[in-house]
Design an enzyme around this catalytic site. Structure first.
Site, PDB file in Angstrom:
ATOM      1  NE  ARG A   1       0.413   5.507   3.878  1.00  0.00           N
ATOM      2  CZ  ARG A   1       1.339   4.845   3.326  1.00  0.00           C
ATOM      3  NH1 ARG A   1       2.274   4.740   3.812  1.00  0.00           N
ATOM      4  NH2 ARG A   1       1.229   4.765   1.837  1.00  0.00           N
TER       5      ARG A   1
ATOM      6  CG  ASP B   1       7.279  -3.599  -1.996  1.00  0.00           C
ATOM      7  OD1 ASP B   1       6.911  -2.402  -1.532  1.00  0.00           O
ATOM      8  OD2 ASP B   1       8.459  -3.912  -1.589  1.00  0.00           O
TER       9      ASP B   1
ATOM     10  NE  ARG C   1       0.965   0.781  -2.347  1.00  0.00           N
ATOM     11  CZ  ARG C   1       2.277   0.944  -2.202  1.00  0.00           C
ATOM     12  NH1 ARG C   1       2.877   1.697  -1.306  1.00  0.00           N
ATOM     13  NH2 ARG C   1       3.363   0.209  -2.541  1.00  0.00           N
TER      14      ARG C   1
ATOM     15  CB  SER D   1       4.756   1.068   2.980  1.00  0.00           C
ATOM     16  OG  SER D   1       5.576   1.941   2.213  1.00  0.00           O
TER      17      SER D   1
ATOM     18  NE  ARG E   1       9.672   4.479   8.037  1.00  0.00           N
ATOM     19  CZ  ARG E   1       8.868   4.590   6.870  1.00  0.00           C
ATOM     20  NH1 ARG E   1       8.366   5.785   7.061  1.00  0.00           N
ATOM     21  NH2 ARG E   1       8.886   3.898   6.113  1.00  0.00           N
TER      22      ARG E   1
ATOM     23  NE  ARG F   1      11.097  23.241   1.392  1.00  0.00           N
ATOM     24  CZ  ARG F   1      12.209  23.262   0.555  1.00  0.00           C
ATOM     25  NH1 ARG F   1      12.416  22.218  -0.167  1.00  0.00           N
ATOM     26  NH2 ARG F   1      13.174  24.150   0.675  1.00  0.00           N
TER      27      ARG F   1
ATOM     28  N   GLY G   1       5.834   8.580   6.042  1.00  0.00           N
ATOM     29  CA  GLY G   1       6.616   9.254   4.804  1.00  0.00           C
ATOM     30  C   GLY G   1       5.803  10.175   3.841  1.00  0.00           C
TER      31      GLY G   1
HETATM   32  N1  HPA Z   1      12.506  -0.658  -0.716  1.00  0.00           N
HETATM   33  C1  HPA Z   1      12.731   0.417   0.112  1.00  0.00           C
HETATM   34  N2  HPA Z   1      11.722   1.100   0.713  1.00  0.00           N
HETATM   35  C2  HPA Z   1      10.587   0.428   0.491  1.00  0.00           C
HETATM   36  C3  HPA Z   1      10.325  -0.700   0.054  1.00  0.00           C
HETATM   37  C4  HPA Z   1      11.280  -1.285  -0.711  1.00  0.00           C
HETATM   38  O1  HPA Z   1      11.154  -2.424  -1.416  1.00  0.00           O
HETATM   39  N3  HPA Z   1       8.966  -0.859   0.071  1.00  0.00           N
HETATM   40  C5  HPA Z   1       8.364   0.207   0.672  1.00  0.00           C
HETATM   41  N4  HPA Z   1       8.999   0.777   1.194  1.00  0.00           N
END
Ligand code: HPA
Length: 234
Positions: A24, A204, A217, A90, A87, A43, A20
């Site tokens: 990265r 997370d 990360r 995270s 893809r 962009r 994304g």
């Molecule tokens: N929610 C949505 N997208 C994400 C999250 C999340 O908690 N963590 C990393 N990408």
């Protein structure tokens, strides 16, 4: 050259990894590819093409969320001839047995809505990974130390979620994690006869509220990139 990708024809490889975050993409290209060349900066959505173990590969940022990913994936497939799109990103962990830094290989990607919802209308299309990539990624993960889960994830339209009841249902139905892009990537790959997969690192956790510190990360994302590369060229 397309509206959103400034590369010349031929500068994009048939295999594309899609984080994304454009930075990265830069980190992954500089860390894992031989002689990476910047092929897009329109962009600020950086893209690089180089070689991994002799195989040509592009790492192109997708931006956050399905509408952004849809723009890049459409142009990569339809204008640049991309055939394999993976893809790397995270996700938030949703199950108790899923911990920070674990890798999730997404077999399916459920969603309330995707940019393709206008095609399907009332129909609940089931976006799923390409089997050959899924199998190869699971095998690649099995050769590494990192704890890996294979199963369903959920692609959300929002990061700041106001639907705790929906998350409860996702957990109840075994969904491993939540991110914001995979369902549309899988849907586009199905539409255009490409191979797609999402390999995710848990950054997370929704129930514990834990999150990886920013500094950590990058380093814990290396396994995910190598699993994706090994799967692409298995
Ligand atoms: N929610 C949505 N997208 C994400 C999250 C999340 O908690 N963590 C990393 N990408």
């Amino acid at each position: 050259m397309t509206i959103h990708i400034g590369a010349e024809p031929g500068q994009i490889a048939e295999t594309v990894l899609m984080p994304g975050d454009p930075y990265r993409a830069k980190w992954a290209a500089e860390t894992f590819l031989e002689s990476p060349e910047l092929v897009n900066e329109t962009r600020g959505m950086l893209g690089f093409t180089g070689h991994w173990r002799g195989n040509r590969v592009t790492i192109q940022g997708s931006g956050m969320g399905m509408p952004s990913l849809s723009i890049y994936a459409n142009e990569l497939i339809r204008d640049f001839g991309a055939k394999t799109l993976i893809r790397i990103g995270s996700c938030g962990g949703m199950q108790e047995h899923v911990a920070l830094r674990d890798v999730i290989i997404a077999m399916t990607a459920s969603a309330v809505s995707t940019p393709s919802a206008t095609i399907f209308r009332e129909f609940a299309f089931a976006p799923c990974a390409d089997w050959s990539l899924l199998q190869a990624a699971a095998a690649a993960a099995g050769r590494r130390e990192v704890k890996t889960h294979v199963g369903g994830i959920y692609s959300s339209d929002v990061f700041y979620d106001e639907r705790p009841d929906l998350n409860e249902q996702m957990v109840r139905h075994g969904i491993l994690g939540v991110e914001m892009e995979a369902a549309e990537l899988y849907t586009l790959a199905a539409r255009y006869g490409c191979r797609a997969l999402a390999v995710l690192t848990v950054s997370d956790h929704l129930s514990t509220g834990e999150a990886l510190p920013a500094a950590e990360r990058q380093s814990s994302f290396g396994d995910m990139v190598e699993i994706a590369l090994e799967a692409a060229f298995a």
